[in-house]
Design a protein around this motif. Structure first.
Motif, short mmCIF file in Angstrom:
data_model
loop_
_atom_site.label_atom_id
_atom_site.label_comp_id
_atom_site.label_asym_id
_atom_site.label_seq_id
_atom_site.Cartn_x
_atom_site.Cartn_y
_atom_site.Cartn_z
N TYR A 20 32.76 38.94 38.73
CA TYR A 20 33.47 37.66 38.88
C TYR A 20 32.80 36.56 38.05
O TYR A 20 33.47 35.79 37.36
CB TYR A 20 33.51 37.28 40.36
CG TYR A 20 33.86 35.83 40.62
CD1 TYR A 20 35.18 35.38 40.48
CD2 TYR A 20 32.87 34.91 40.99
CE1 TYR A 20 35.49 34.05 40.70
CE2 TYR A 20 33.19 33.59 41.22
CZ TYR A 20 34.49 33.16 41.08
OH TYR A 20 34.81 31.84 41.30
N GLY B 140 45.65 37.11 29.98
CA GLY B 140 44.22 37.02 30.21
C GLY B 140 43.51 36.47 28.99
O GLY B 140 44.06 35.66 28.24
N SER C 184 47.86 35.33 39.08
CA SER C 184 47.45 36.71 39.30
C SER C 184 48.55 37.64 39.77
O SER C 184 48.36 38.85 39.85
CB SER C 184 46.32 36.74 40.33
OG SER C 184 46.83 36.40 41.62
N TYR D 214 42.29 35.65 39.07
CA TYR D 214 41.83 36.94 38.56
C TYR D 214 42.48 38.08 39.33
O TYR D 214 43.04 37.90 40.42
CB TYR D 214 40.30 37.05 38.67
CG TYR D 214 39.79 37.10 40.09
CD1 TYR D 214 39.47 38.32 40.71
CD2 TYR D 214 39.62 35.93 40.84
CE1 TYR D 214 39.01 38.37 42.01
CE2 TYR D 214 39.17 35.98 42.15
CZ TYR D 214 38.87 37.20 42.73
OH TYR D 214 38.42 37.25 44.03
N THR E 108 38.24 42.78 30.18
CA THR E 108 37.93 43.18 31.54
C THR E 108 36.41 43.29 31.68
O THR E 108 35.70 43.48 30.69
CB THR E 108 38.55 44.54 31.90
OG1 THR E 108 38.09 45.54 30.95
CG2 THR E 108 40.07 44.49 31.87
N PRO F 190 39.98 38.26 34.32
CA PRO F 190 40.39 36.86 34.45
C PRO F 190 41.83 36.67 33.99
O PRO F 190 42.26 37.29 33.02
CB PRO F 190 39.42 36.12 33.53
CG PRO F 190 38.95 37.15 32.55
CD PRO F 190 38.98 38.46 33.25
N ARG F 191 42.56 35.79 34.69
CA ARG F 191 43.97 35.57 34.37
C ARG F 191 44.21 34.10 34.01
O ARG F 191 43.66 33.19 34.64
CB ARG F 191 44.84 35.93 35.58
CG ARG F 191 44.84 37.40 35.95
CD ARG F 191 45.57 38.26 34.92
NE ARG F 191 46.96 37.92 34.80
CZ ARG F 191 47.94 38.51 35.49
NH1 ARG F 191 47.67 39.48 36.36
NH2 ARG F 191 49.20 38.15 35.30
N ALA G 228 33.66 36.99 34.48
CA ALA G 228 35.04 36.57 34.24
C ALA G 228 35.12 35.05 34.16
O ALA G 228 35.84 34.48 33.32
CB ALA G 228 35.95 37.10 35.34
#
Length: 323
Positions: A222, A312, A154, A244, A200, A257-258, A225
């Motif tokens: 969340y 992402g 992140s 994230y 996103t 989310p990453r 994600a």
């Protein structure tokens, strides 16, 4: 939950504290060059700070017979913060502290007073305190962008829980004559369709929401994600299941989310560096530290789009990625 109230003169207090700290050498400010790139028709800032590559290392902690706990950092700038950097206390749970290494003037941080892990899910008071700061700036006719980095991909750099806050007008500095730029997160709600290279999850918020209501929004995003990464996000407390970024403005919360911090930058087929991104990507900004990276990305903006796809879940990706 007792309402969290920042000082009514918060914008002026941040400005004064930053000016004093800068003059005394307690804050390091790194000027940047900036250009705007077109990312799917969205103006996106690319900034270059050559001096940031020489950013000083934090001091080593004094010797101690008692080793620090495994989940605590050896050097923690948010534990008993320097008086020169302390903007204000937000009783009962948070402090406002200047970012010692600033790219944007007056960059400040909302940190928990007690140590709490950056990788744990945010609590209602974290979100309420953040929104209270945003409202304090709004009362002065200014706009704040807040962001949170959680997890190894992140852009997070400190294990002690903190959110970061930037005045939007200060983020525009250097863009004079280069056309319009607006915080991307704020453009993700409304009638205009904005398609970014990464997915996103967005929901609108408003000033009548308390910390629990804000946390309800955050948790819904969340979970979405997590689903995008094929992860069960039912848990509402403790360690997050994914990496994230979260961003907050007065009108919106965004969770991204990453899966990677960044990707290589190339010039003439040779690797010349790496573009790494934190939560400011949700404002529409990126930072490089070398001339080679700066030149390569300005000459080939498609590389920026490719990096954004890799950090992402790509927008065009239908199957959920799995960690």
């Amino acid at each position: 939950m007792t309402p969290i109230k920042p000082p009514p003169n918060l914008p002026e207090l941040v400005k004064t504290t930053f000016s004093k700290a800068l003059a005394a050498g307690d804050v390091n400010f790194y000027p940047t060059q900036v250009t705007l790139l077109n990312i799917n028709s969205v103006p996106f800032q690319l900034r270059f700070s050559p001096s940031l590559a020489n950013k000083p290392k934090p001091p080593a902690p004094p010797p101690s017979s008692t080793p620090p706990a495994a989940d605590r950092p050896r050097f923690n700038p948010f534990d008993n913060p320097s008086p020169a950097l302390l903007v204000a206390s937000l009783p009962p749970s948070h402090n406002l502290i200047l970012n010692k290494f600033a790219i944007v003037p007056e960059h400040f941080i909302l940190a928990t007073k007690a140590f709490k892990p950056q990788t744990h899910l945010l609590e209602a008071d974290d979100l309420a305190a953040t929104y209270a700061c945003i409202e304090a700036y709004r009362a002065d006719g200014k706009e704040l962008f807040a962001f949170f980095n959680s997890g190894e991909h992140s852009g997070a750099s400190q294990p002690h829980r903190h959110l970061q806050l930037l005045e939007v007008e200060r983020m525009r500095e250097g863009l004079e004559g280069q056309g319009g730029w607006e915080v991307v997160a704020g453009r993700l709600v409304g009638e205009e369709e904005v398609v970014l290279p990464f997915r996103t999850f967005v929901e609108g918020i408003h000033g009548d929401m308390d910390g629990e209501a804000l946390r309800g929004v955050y948790l819904r995003l969340y979970r979405r994600a997590c689903e995008a990464l094929g992860v069960d996000g039912v848990r509402e407390e403790g360690e997050a299941r994914i990496c994230y970024n979260m961003a907050m403005t007065r009108e919106v919360v965004v969770v991204m989310p990453r899966v990677a911090e960044g990707a290589e930058v190339r010039s003439a087929g040779e690797v010349v560096g790496k573009l790494a991104l934190n939560g400011t990507v949700l404002a529409g900004t990126a930072l490089v530290k070398s001339q080679a990276e700066w030149d390569a990305l300005r000459n080939d903006p498609e590389q920026v789009i490719e990096v954004l796809k890799r950090i992402g879940v790509p927008t065009e990706s239908e199957p959920a990625l799995r960690l």
